[in-house]
Design a protein around this motif. Structure first.
Motif, mmCIF file in Angstrom:
data_model
loop_
_atom_site.group_PDB
_atom_site.id
_atom_site.type_symbol
_atom_site.label_atom_id
_atom_site.label_comp_id
_atom_site.label_asym_id
_atom_site.label_seq_id
_atom_site.Cartn_x
_atom_site.Cartn_y
_atom_site.Cartn_z
ATOM 1 N N ASP A 93 0.853 -1.181 0.000
ATOM 2 C CA ASP A 93 0.000 0.000 0.000
ATOM 3 C C ASP A 93 0.897 1.242 0.000
ATOM 4 O OD1 ASP A 93 0.952 0.305 2.589
ATOM 5 O OD2 ASP A 93 -0.956 -0.133 3.574
ATOM 6 N N ALA A 94 0.274 2.420 0.050
ATOM 7 C CA ALA A 94 1.039 3.664 -0.059
ATOM 8 C C ALA A 94 2.023 3.840 1.093
ATOM 9 C CB ALA A 94 0.096 4.863 -0.139
ATOM 10 N N ARG A 95 1.746 3.205 2.235
ATOM 11 C CA ARG A 95 2.643 3.318 3.396
ATOM 12 C C ARG A 95 3.766 2.288 3.369
ATOM 13 N NH1 ARG A 95 -1.055 3.541 8.699
ATOM 14 N NH2 ARG A 95 1.019 3.496 9.643
ATOM 15 N N GLY A 96 3.783 1.446 2.325
ATOM 16 C CA GLY A 96 4.845 0.463 2.191
ATOM 17 C C GLY A 96 4.564 -0.864 2.853
ATOM 18 N N ARG A 97 3.353 -1.075 3.357
ATOM 19 C CA ARG A 97 3.005 -2.351 3.986
ATOM 20 C C ARG A 97 2.596 -3.352 2.914
ATOM 21 N NH1 ARG A 97 -1.314 0.206 8.124
ATOM 22 N NH2 ARG A 97 -2.033 0.961 6.103
ATOM 23 N N GLU A 119 12.991 5.213 -12.010
ATOM 24 C CA GLU A 119 12.340 4.775 -10.772
ATOM 25 C C GLU A 119 10.894 5.227 -10.662
ATOM 26 O OE1 GLU A 119 14.807 6.132 -7.624
ATOM 27 O OE2 GLU A 119 16.508 4.861 -8.171
ATOM 28 N N GLU A 120 10.409 6.044 -11.589
ATOM 29 C CA GLU A 120 9.024 6.524 -11.549
ATOM 30 C C GLU A 120 8.055 5.570 -12.241
ATOM 31 O OE1 GLU A 120 10.928 8.952 -15.002
ATOM 32 O OE2 GLU A 120 11.538 7.852 -13.210
ATOM 33 N N ALA A 121 8.489 4.317 -12.482
ATOM 34 C CA ALA A 121 7.648 3.328 -13.167
ATOM 35 C C ALA A 121 6.690 2.646 -12.198
ATOM 36 C CB ALA A 121 8.519 2.289 -13.856
ATOM 37 N N ILE A 122 5.448 2.475 -12.631
ATOM 38 C CA ILE A 122 4.425 1.783 -11.846
ATOM 39 C C ILE A 122 3.561 0.960 -12.805
ATOM 40 C CG2 ILE A 122 4.267 3.489 -9.977
ATOM 41 C CD1 ILE A 122 1.627 4.350 -11.664
ATOM 42 N N ALA A 123 2.697 0.132 -12.253
ATOM 43 C CA ALA A 123 1.802 -0.677 -13.090
ATOM 44 C C ALA A 123 0.522 -0.983 -12.334
ATOM 45 C CB ALA A 123 2.481 -1.992 -13.485
ATOM 46 N N PRO A 124 -0.621 -1.048 -13.060
ATOM 47 C CA PRO A 124 -1.828 -1.601 -12.436
ATOM 48 C C PRO A 124 -1.612 -3.083 -12.182
ATOM 49 C CG PRO A 124 -2.209 -1.135 -14.773
ATOM 50 C CD PRO A 124 -0.828 -0.647 -14.450
ATOM 51 N N SER A 136 -7.127 -3.624 -16.184
ATOM 52 C CA SER A 136 -7.220 -2.272 -16.721
ATOM 53 C C SER A 136 -7.071 -1.242 -15.609
ATOM 54 C CB SER A 136 -8.584 -2.077 -17.403
ATOM 55 O OG SER A 136 -8.729 -2.965 -18.498
ATOM 56 N N LEU A 137 -6.469 -0.113 -15.940
ATOM 57 C CA LEU A 137 -6.331 0.981 -14.984
ATOM 58 C C LEU A 137 -7.715 1.471 -14.570
ATOM 59 C CD1 LEU A 137 -3.790 2.811 -14.001
ATOM 60 C CD2 LEU A 137 -4.868 4.531 -15.435
ATOM 61 N N THR A 138 -7.911 1.678 -13.282
ATOM 62 C CA THR A 138 -9.218 2.100 -12.779
ATOM 63 C C THR A 138 -9.248 3.600 -12.520
ATOM 64 O OG1 THR A 138 -8.648 1.828 -10.438
ATOM 65 C CG2 THR A 138 -9.452 -0.122 -11.615
ATOM 66 N N GLN A 139 -10.461 4.113 -12.359
ATOM 67 C CA GLN A 139 -10.638 5.529 -12.049
ATOM 68 C C GLN A 139 -9.978 5.885 -10.723
ATOM 69 O OE1 GLN A 139 -14.646 7.443 -11.037
ATOM 70 N NE2 GLN A 139 -14.425 7.869 -13.210
ATOM 71 N N GLU A 140 -10.082 4.988 -9.739
ATOM 72 C CA GLU A 140 -9.487 5.251 -8.440
ATOM 73 C C GLU A 140 -7.960 5.288 -8.531
ATOM 74 O OE1 GLU A 140 -11.781 3.015 -9.045
ATOM 75 O OE2 GLU A 140 -13.534 3.613 -7.869
ATOM 76 N N GLN A 141 -7.372 4.408 -9.356
ATOM 77 C CA GLN A 141 -5.922 4.422 -9.526
ATOM 78 C C GLN A 141 -5.470 5.712 -10.208
ATOM 79 O OE1 GLN A 141 -5.729 0.754 -11.689
ATOM 80 N NE2 GLN A 141 -4.991 -0.416 -9.933
ATOM 81 N N ALA A 142 -6.265 6.179 -11.175
ATOM 82 C CA ALA A 142 -5.924 7.437 -11.853
ATOM 83 C C ALA A 142 -5.953 8.602 -10.876
ATOM 84 C CB ALA A 142 -6.899 7.674 -13.008
ATOM 85 N N LEU A 163 -4.866 0.091 -5.799
ATOM 86 C CA LEU A 163 -3.430 -0.006 -5.575
ATOM 87 C C LEU A 163 -2.674 0.006 -6.896
ATOM 88 C CD1 LEU A 163 -3.615 -2.891 -2.967
ATOM 89 C CD2 LEU A 163 -2.975 -0.546 -2.428
ATOM 90 N N LEU A 164 -1.425 0.421 -6.840
ATOM 91 C CA LEU A 164 -0.551 0.408 -8.011
ATOM 92 C C LEU A 164 0.769 -0.236 -7.628
ATOM 93 C CD1 LEU A 164 -1.320 4.013 -9.260
ATOM 94 C CD2 LEU A 164 -1.735 1.941 -10.605
ATOM 95 N N TYR A 165 1.233 -1.150 -8.446
ATOM 96 C CA TYR A 165 2.479 -1.844 -8.150
ATOM 97 C C TYR A 165 3.656 -0.871 -8.174
ATOM 98 C CZ TYR A 165 6.266 -5.263 -8.391
ATOM 99 O OH TYR A 165 7.396 -5.981 -8.138
ATOM 100 N N ASN A 166 4.440 -0.859 -7.095
ATOM 101 C CA ASN A 166 5.650 -0.059 -6.916
ATOM 102 C C ASN A 166 5.380 1.401 -6.557
ATOM 103 O OD1 ASN A 166 8.571 0.016 -6.917
ATOM 104 N ND2 ASN A 166 8.440 1.314 -8.717
ATOM 105 N N LEU A 167 4.129 1.810 -6.359
ATOM 106 C CA LEU A 167 3.873 3.211 -6.040
ATOM 107 C C LEU A 167 4.520 3.608 -4.716
ATOM 108 C CD1 LEU A 167 2.515 5.866 -6.817
ATOM 109 C CD2 LEU A 167 0.474 5.106 -5.577
ATOM 110 N N HIS A 168 4.585 2.680 -3.764
ATOM 111 C CA HIS A 168 5.164 3.013 -2.458
ATOM 112 C C HIS A 168 6.623 3.447 -2.592
ATOM 113 C CE1 HIS A 168 6.647 -1.021 -3.133
ATOM 114 N NE2 HIS A 168 7.426 -0.941 -2.081
ATOM 115 N N ASP A 169 7.348 2.862 -3.553
ATOM 116 C CA ASP A 169 8.738 3.260 -3.792
ATOM 117 C C ASP A 169 8.838 4.377 -4.830
ATOM 118 O OD1 ASP A 169 10.127 1.738 -1.997
ATOM 119 O OD2 ASP A 169 10.512 0.084 -3.374
#
Length: 597
Positions: free
Chosen positions: A204-208, A273-278, A282-288, A238-244
């Protein structure tokens, strides 16, 4: 204490656009990366009041008032902290329960269980003999043993050793189940959810660590399997790697969105390092909207094959609705970000990113290559392809530019494009809570119980032998309604031995609700041949009707000479349509049997 769960407060803070919210009460103008305006606290007339979106905070350089979006409402309107949180949540479309929920976080046992599982899976990948194939697979992908630990990669073996290990570590069965780590067999016994899979931890965004994405090793379906939605894991949020990546995104002033876990890992390894992935969907409205907290600019780096292009434009539309600026980088044929990074390194990928173009320009580029911009019928079809992107642009300046560019490229008046943009304009509500997702699913279920897509899906779920036959019988010209259309494609590709229960576990959201409903309906003693034939005819008839409507639109703007040919085309379509309308073409179910209607 606020009585509001901390994770919900974080979600509100992550979702809130502090510039937009404060801008409703203060006249703000952009100054570099910040926004300035007169201070609402000391009544100043000069622009000494700054809103800093990258830090999600405000600050006055005269009276020194500052804080986050919640602090603004507390200081400006004299609200208590919980009231401020609820007010911001209301503006973001997030529902907060009225019942106070003080005390320790009830989800802590789930976080703990997933963390313990992640450690066990990681050690298994590094040390166990049965993980040799997984290590060799990673080596072939250019990921050595020294990278496995920092990435947190793991391996889930076959068998029930995971359950025994968790029991020995004191993790209770009900906690494992609530965390999505086990599933029940048909006989009621438990088995690990992940079986012979390479595991990517999802934070998650806090790195957990809150869940996993698992890639099957060897044969098996589905190829990728995520943790199910739970109290701590929501795939669409959630987005993969967003925490980093979030700090790198702010520094680079952009996010690079790719499709796969390996794509992210490879880009990070070469310095992007700014790479992320759903998470495999498909990318969701909440992820956007989550991305919007960290940047206004997104580069989409998806595969350039037809599925990749469809995913690109779906993601772009969601990002545009969130008010982001979207460009598309075009990969060479046969390449993906992973292979390009291996072959050319940072310079090759950076060059590609620097050449990225606006998503509308990318669409026009593809339409021109198809030759659509050179004919009357092609330009009409081209406008239909451009309209979803134009309508998705929530930023008024971007929308205005898109309208002008489309009119110029198609050789039609700006007024015509604006009129088409207004017609059937979609304004999807911004909903984020689990209750609202379920509400959408229930609404979607009520809308199309008798659609041909649903009848085909029902057969494919209950009669696996029909899966490949239905896939081969679907006319290429038919446009399937979502989410049923995507489900048909998914189920058509899985092996016949893959059970309906496994399919249900591999999807979520509205798609999961659709599958669950169709599994409840069953087939009984119905005539499967008649169901399939009727559904296919209805789809073909729908396609013909769409063609007839397209011809009618062309006639409205055609010359007298062109109208003659178009009227001939319309007459031929009418003949085809009448051939389909035999007495038994529209098969429906009546009391467990089939009949014509």
């Amino acid at each position: 204490m606020s009585g509001i769960p901390e994770e919900l407060i974080e979600r509100v803070r992550d979702t809130a656009d502090i510039v937009e919210i404060i801008g409703e009460q203060v006249e703000l103008k952009r100054t570099g990366t910040d926004y300035r305006g007169p201070c609402p606290f000391h009544g100043g007339k000069h622009r000494n009041f700054a809103v800093i979106p990258k830090k999600q905070m405000f600050y006055c350089f005269v009276c020194h008032e500052g804080g986050d979006v919640f602090t603004f409402f507390m200081k400006r309107h004299g609200m208590e902290y919980p009231t401020a949180v609820r007010e911001v949540a209301r503006r973001c479309g997030i529902s907060i329960p009225d019942r106070p929920t003080g005390g320790p976080d009830p989800r802590e046992p789930l976080f703990s269980a997933v963390g313990v599982a992640a450690d066990w899976y990681s050690r298994r990948l590094l040390e166990a003999d049965d993980a040799t194939a997984a290590r060799r697979y990673l080596e072939r992908r250019g990921i050595g043993v020294e990278r496995i630990g920092p990435l947190g990669l793991g391996y889930s073996p076959k068998g029930d050793e995971f359950l025994a290990a968790m029991e020995q570590l004191g993790i209770k069965h009900d906690v494992l189940q609530a965390a999505g780590l086990v599933v029940e067999r048909d006989d009621g016994s438990a088995r690990p959810r992940f079986w012979n899979r390479l595991l990517f931890p999802i934070h998650d965004a806090r790195g957990r660590i809150v869940g996993f994405g698992g890639r099957v090793l060897g044969d098996g379906e589905p190829k990728y399997l995520n943790s199910p939605d739970s109290q701590i894991f929501h795939k669409g949020l959630l987005l993969y790697n967003l925490h980093d990546a979030k700090h790198a995104i702010r520094k680079a002033e952009r996010a690079i969105v790719v499709e796969g876990y390996f794509d992210v890992i490879r880009l990070v390894d070469i310095g992007l390092e700014e790479a992320i992935a759903p998470l495999g969907t498909s990318l969701t409205q909440e992820q956007a909207r989550l991305l919007k907290r960290y940047t206004k600019n997104v580069v989409l780096l998806y595969d350039s094959d037809p599925p990749g292009l469809r995913a690109t434009f779906r993601a772009a539309d969601e990002l545009l609705r969130a008010g982001l600026r979207v460009t598309v980088a075009t990969l060479p044929s046969g390449e993906d970000p992973d292979t390009l990074a291996v072959r050319g390194g940072e310079s090759a990928v950076t060059e590609l990113l620097d050449d990225s173009i606006d998503v509308l320009e990318r669409k026009l580029q593809l339409l021109e290559r198809k030759g659509w911009l050179g004919t009357l019928s092609g330009r009409r079809r081209a406008l239909d392809r451009l309209l979803p992107t134009i309508r998705s642009a929530s930023d008024p300046v971007t929308r205005d530019l898109y309208v002008s560019r489309a009119a110029e490229a198609l050789g039609v008046s700006r007024e015509s494009v604006e009129r088409e943009t207004r017609e059937q304009k979609r304004s999807p509500a911004i909903k984020s809570s689990a209750d609202e997702v379920v509400g959408r699913a229930d609404s979607r279920l009520r809308q199309s119980h008798s659609s041909p897509e649903r009848e085909l899906l029902r057969v494919m779920l209950h009669s696996p032998g029909w899966r490949s036959r239905i896939r081969e019988s679907l006319p290429e010209s038919v446009r399937l309604v979502e989410p049923e259309g995507e489900l048909i494609k998914i189920i058509a590709e899985v092996q016949e031995k893959t059970g309906a229960g496994e399919i249900l576990e591999s999807v979520d959201g509205i798609a999961r609700a659709v599958v669950a409903e169709l599994l409840r309906q069953g087939l009984g003693e119905e005539n499967v041949d008649a169901i399939v034939e009727g559904a296919l005819r209805r789809l073909e008839n729908r396609s013909l009707n769409a063609k007839k409507r397209a011809v009618a639109r062309k006639i409205a703007v055609a010359t007298e000479e062109e109208k003659i040919e178009l009227l001939r085309e319309k007459a031929a379509l009418n003949v085809e349509s009448r051939k389909l309308e035999t007495p038994d073409w529209n098969v429906i179910r009546r009391g467990g049997k089939t009949g014509a209607g």
